[in-house]
Design an enzyme around this catalytic site. Structure first.
Site: not given
Ligand code: TEU
Ligand code: CA
Length: 544
Positions: A25, A27, A29, A33, A102, A201, A254, A323-324
């Site tokens: 971050d 700034n 908040d 960013d 993405d 995605d 993905e 991130h998932d």
């Molecule tokens: O995820 C797609 C997806 O297939 C999800 O079901 C993923 O397996 C799940 O998040 C796991 O818990 C993508 C992105 O990576 C995710 O962050 C998004 O929330 C999702 O698409 C919707 O755009």
């Molecule tokens: Ca920020």
């Protein structure tokens, strides 16, 4: 498996994923960013990264942290301006780093102008989405959403719209040629700005064959009507021949729930669809069908899965976290005594496999799952929707809390720990998501000053990979090993390497192949000759 003869730049690349909200971050908040990312480009360069995959930075109300796009051609003001984005692309380029974006095209945000016009009754835009009347007072079909609950939400007009993800993410109708043209226009817009590729995605669910009722499943009823359809293959072929092939891109899909057979159809070079893809089978190694219900993790099973995908795909995209998913040390390693050794081992494994390695922000310092105290610390829309679904199933609070805290996607989304100060150097303000207490010792600053740190091991391993023809383009072959130990060779015409991974916290006897240890996460004095120490990673080179 032989390497392909047509050389593409991405085949030798190392990709680093940035989840902008949690990276840095600038700034105060409390939200990461783009200027924050720019300020860390030198760090990424020094680490040895070639490509950044940027999770969405487009205009978005942020219900799914940017995976709900309300304008594909604007930058979310929370993340910065279009000038910031252009500056990021050009600065990175000057440093030899490419930016991938993405591409979220299964759905838009319900706040996208198209959806708003559709809601207001504009016929043209209604056909951009799936609006249907209910059937006998019920939803149009029985499909379930990825985030739990039904895939349909009722509008104020009394009809319903389809959303495979949250109700703030209505699905686009890919049968409509206007949708195709709009998205092609979006792609060109970013490609002209110098973006080097897309991470597509949820790409294998975009084309729905029909809206018929699905076979009943605990999870994702209806999936047979949209998973990997012929229409999806056709769309990918068109994207590829009409746009992607005109630029020198890296396109990675993905693809949830893919099998090896389908993955080959989506990504074999001769098919002209994706360059590569993310498979998920290894992420589900410890899940009982649905990720919220876990079973014991067995390293042998992970090894079998990785080996299978190494053999089946021409160019796999390898990753151990994103991130998932939860953090890889929690998933496959150890967060106690062997935290450091296991993080280094996972680094070695990920960067030794055949394909393109992806590193997720914070993985390179061994970041761990979030230390959330309760559901109130969790922000993720998926976690909250699942909580509601579990409530309907009458799960008691303590059970819901347990299942969700250990699996929530927020585990990987806690802010990157840059130093040991109050807010870990991530922000001078209030971080949007709780920062882990272990920032006191898991942080970039401390680790960059310690040559034995996880971070320094990453640098070493990346450097090693860059200079190794075997790791870059060599063949892969698994070698017989004791249980829970993964041994494989990588071999080019000039180099043969034996890769040893002890995925357990115990000593493991091994057969020693090769001539010289060229990399190890244990020092010479600590190592054993005919056995591996807990979570030991070793590369032995062989004279050929
Ligand atoms: O995820 C797609 C997806 O297939 C999800 O079901 C993923 O397996 C799940 O998040 C796991 O818990 C993508 C992105 O990576 C995710 O962050 C998004 O929330 C999702 O698409 C919707 O755009
Ligand atoms: Ca920020």
């Amino acid at each position: 498996m032989a390497a392909s003869s047509t050389k593409k730049w991405w085949k030798n690349s190392i990709v680093y994923q940035i989840y902008p909200k949690s990276f840095c971050d600038s700034n105060g908040d409390g939200i990461g960013d783009i200027p924050g990312i720019i300020s860390k480009l030198h760090y990424l360069k020094d680490l040895g990264v070639d490509v950044i995959w940027l999770s969405p930075v487009y205009q978005s109300p942020g219900y799914d942290n940017g995976y709900d796009i309300s304008n594909y051609k604007e930058i979310n003001p929370e993340f910065g301006t279009m000038e910031d984005m252009e500056r990021l692309i050009s600065r990175a380029k000057r440093m030899g780093i490419k930016i991938m974006m993405d591409l979220v095209i299964n759905h838009t945000s319900d706040e996208h102008e198209w959806f708003q016009k559709a809601l207001a009754g504009d016929e043209k835009y209604r056909d951009y989405y799936y609006f249907r009347d209910g059937k006998n007072g019920r939803k149009p079909n029985n499909w379930g959403s990825f985030f739990g609950g039904s895939a349909w939400t009722r509008t104020e007009n009394g009809d319903y719209y389809l959303h495979l993800f949250s109700d703030k993410q209505p699905d686009l109708n890919w049968h409509n040629p206007d949708v195709y043209n709009e998205i092609v226009d979006v792609m060109k817009f970013w490609l002209e700005k110098g973006v080097a590729g897309f991470r597509c995605d949820a790409i294998n669910v975009i084309y729905k064959n029909s809206l018929d009722d699905g076979k009943k499943h605990l999870f994702l009823t209806g999936k047979e009507h949209y998973l990997n359809t012929e229409g999806c293959h056709e769309l990918l072929k068109r994207f590829n021949s009409e746009i992607w092939s005109k630029y020198k891109l890296f396109i990675v899909g993905e693809t949830a729930l893919v099998t090896p057979e389908i993955a080959k159809l989506l990504s074999d070079e001769s098919r002209g669809e994706l360059d590569s893809l993310f498979f998920f089978e290894h992420m589900d190694v410890d899940s009982r069908g649905v990720k919220w219900f876990k079973k014991k993790y067995r390293p042998n099973k992970l090894i079998r899965i990785l080996d299978k995908w190494q053999n089946v795909l021409e160019f796999p995209s390898n990753y151990l976290e994103n991130h998932d998913q939860i953090r890889s040390v929690n998933h496959f390693g150890n967060t106690g005594k062997y935290w450091e050794k296991s993080a280094k081992l996972l680094c070695g494994l990920n960067l030794s496999l055949r394909g393109v390695p992806f590193i997720y922000e914070g993985e390179e310092i061994g970041m761990t799952n979030g230390d959330f105290r309760g559901l109130r610390d969790i922000k993720d829309v998926e976690s909250h929707n699942i909580n509601q679904s579990m409530k309907k199933l009458l799960f008691v609070h303590s059970l819901r809390r347990k299942l969700i805290l250990r699996t929530s996607r927020d585990n990987a989304r806690t802010p990157v720990q840059w130093d040991d100060s109050e807010n870990a150097g991530f922000t001078t303000g209030n971080p949007w998501l709780k920062i882990n207490a272990n920032k006191s010792f898991i942080n970039v600053k401390t680790e960059s000053e310690d040559e034995n740190s996880i971070l320094c091991f990453y640098k070493k391993m990346i450097e090693f990979r860059k200079n190794s023809s075997a790791l870059n383009e060599g063949s892969y072959r698994r070698v017989a090993s004791p249980s829970d130990v993964y041994i494989f060779t990588r071999e080019s015409s000039s180099e043969r390497l034996y890769i040893y991974c002890n995925l357990t916290g115990m000593n493991k006897p091994i057969e020693v192949y090769g001539d010289r240890i060229v990399l190890d996460n244990y020092d010479e004095e600590e190592r054993g000759n005919n056995f591996l120490k807990p979570y030991e990673f070793r590369i032995i080179a062989s004279n050929i």
